[in-house]
Motif scaffolding. Structure first.
Motif, PDB file in Angstrom:
ATOM      1  N   GLY A  41      33.862  43.130  33.002  1.00 36.10           N
ATOM      2  CA  GLY A  41      33.572  43.560  34.311  1.00 36.10           C
ATOM      3  C   GLY A  41      33.418  44.951  34.579  1.00 36.10           C
ATOM      4  N   VAL A  53      30.316  38.136  32.379  1.00 38.66           N
ATOM      5  CA  VAL A  53      31.674  38.368  32.422  1.00 38.66           C
ATOM      6  C   VAL A  53      32.539  37.461  31.944  1.00 38.66           C
ATOM      7  N   ASP A 105      38.378  39.328  36.291  1.00 38.43           N
ATOM      8  CA  ASP A 105      38.090  39.795  34.933  1.00 38.43           C
ATOM      9  C   ASP A 105      39.033  40.885  34.363  1.00 38.43           C
TER      10      ASP A 105
END
Length: 346
Positions: A140, A339, A286
């Motif tokens: 991310g 992600v 993330d």
């Protein structure tokens, strides 16, 4: 993660004779938080009286000069280096080994697990750590990856990234009556190896076991994949299956016990896993978001105060810790929109 720290006397130019025939030589690094990398000169191993060198240093004139002066101090010269055993592919360990081979005809040895990274480097024509940047994007942190990719990395010089003379697996190298056991220790990189002199009780540890800091995990040229922290923890535990040995690291002073430092590193990562799980909390995040909630280095520096390069290391190490939490069934991960997003098991 590695970060700038007080170099201490270990990084001062000169020679430390660890024991007869074994010498530690710190070589300078350009604008690097670690200040120096240790190479080791081993005498009286080969039948022809040549020197076996562990790690090569960074291919800069200052490092060559420091090496020449160290050799002169023990009554030897550059031309007597016959073999260079490299622990891993990073620039501060590998590039001067290749340069010395071109100059002297020395044979360069490297762990076979580093081959994909070296091949990717040549395919891309760049020494930007492509694997680490892809890990960043999956964590991310795409904007950070773009910033690092756009930086001046000093220019790609293919001449210092040539392949070794020999790719090494788990094997024993014989030099006359002496032997060095090659032990693959993936984690810091996929192909990291250490060299164990069991007869003399010495471990040439590269960046696998460091006395003052924890090595960065998964700082890769090759494509990302696997579980680098899980590999690293397994590689640390592997060290305890051998008799304890003096620790001869790539950065930092020589110390008396590999086992004691391994225990400290394992405890550190247990603590880091707990802190990472706490930072994850009840959200779905993330690795970049989790990294921003953690402190970094022994001083617990906020993420925003780190340099871009150290932010990359921080995010990628957070991803590595989160992946271990998934393996331990403390968290789950879902890959969406390029992600990885993690959630705590409830």
């Amino acid at each position: 993660m590695t970060a700038r720290f007080d170099q201490g006397p270990w990084a001062t130019a000169g020679v430390q004779t660890v024991q007869p025939g074994v010498h530690r030589v710190p070589l300078p690094l350009p604008d690097d938080g670690l200040h120096a990398v240790n190479v080791y000169l081993l005498e009286d191993l080969t039948d022809d009286g040549g020197i076996v060198m562990i790690d090569g240093g960074w291919a800069i004139p200052e490092a060559r000069k420091a090496l020449e002066e160290a050799l002169a101090a023990i009554g030897r010269d550059l031309g007597e280096i016959t073999h260079i055993l490299v622990t891993h592919i990073h620039r501060d360990h590998y590039t001067q080994a290749v340069e010395l081979r071109r100059l002297l005809g020395s044979r360069v040895h490297l762990g076979a697990g580093e081959r994909p990274g070296l091949e990717m480097l040549h395919r891309l024509g760049s020494d930007v750590p492509a694997g680490s940047l892809e890990t960043l994007r999956q964590a991310g942190a795409g904007e950070l990856a773009d910033r690092i990719e756009a930086m001046d990395h000093g220019g790609y010089d293919p001449s210092v990234w040539e392949a070794p003379d020999r790719w090494l697996g788990a094997e024993t190298l014989s030099f006359g009556d002496s032997e060095l056991r090659v032990v693959p220790t993936p984690g810091h990189t996929k192909g990291h190896v250490v060299y164990l002199d069991e007869r003399r009780g010495l471990l040439f540890a590269g960046d696998h076991v460091l006395p003052h800091i924890t090595p960065s995990i998964g700082f890769e040229l090759a494509e990302p994949g696997g579980r680098p922290l899980a590999d690293y923890l397994d590689s640390l535990r592997l060290m305890t299956r051998f008799a304890d040995a003096r620790l001869l690291p790539a950065h930092g002073p020589v110390s008396d016990s590999t086992h004691s430092r391994v225990a400290e590193l394992l405890a550190h990562h247990d603590d880091r896993l707990a802190r990472t799980l706490t930072a994850l909390g009840e959200d779905t995040l993330d690795a970049h978001a989790v990294a921003r909630k953690l402190g970094w280095t022994r001083r617990q520096v906020p993420f925003g105060e780190l340099s871009a390069f150290n932010q990359m290391l921080a995010v990628n190490e957070t991803a590595a810790h989160l992946d271990v939490l998934v393996l331990q069934e403390w968290a789950t991960v879902a890959y969406t929109g390029g992600v990885n997003r993690y959630a705590r098991v409830r």
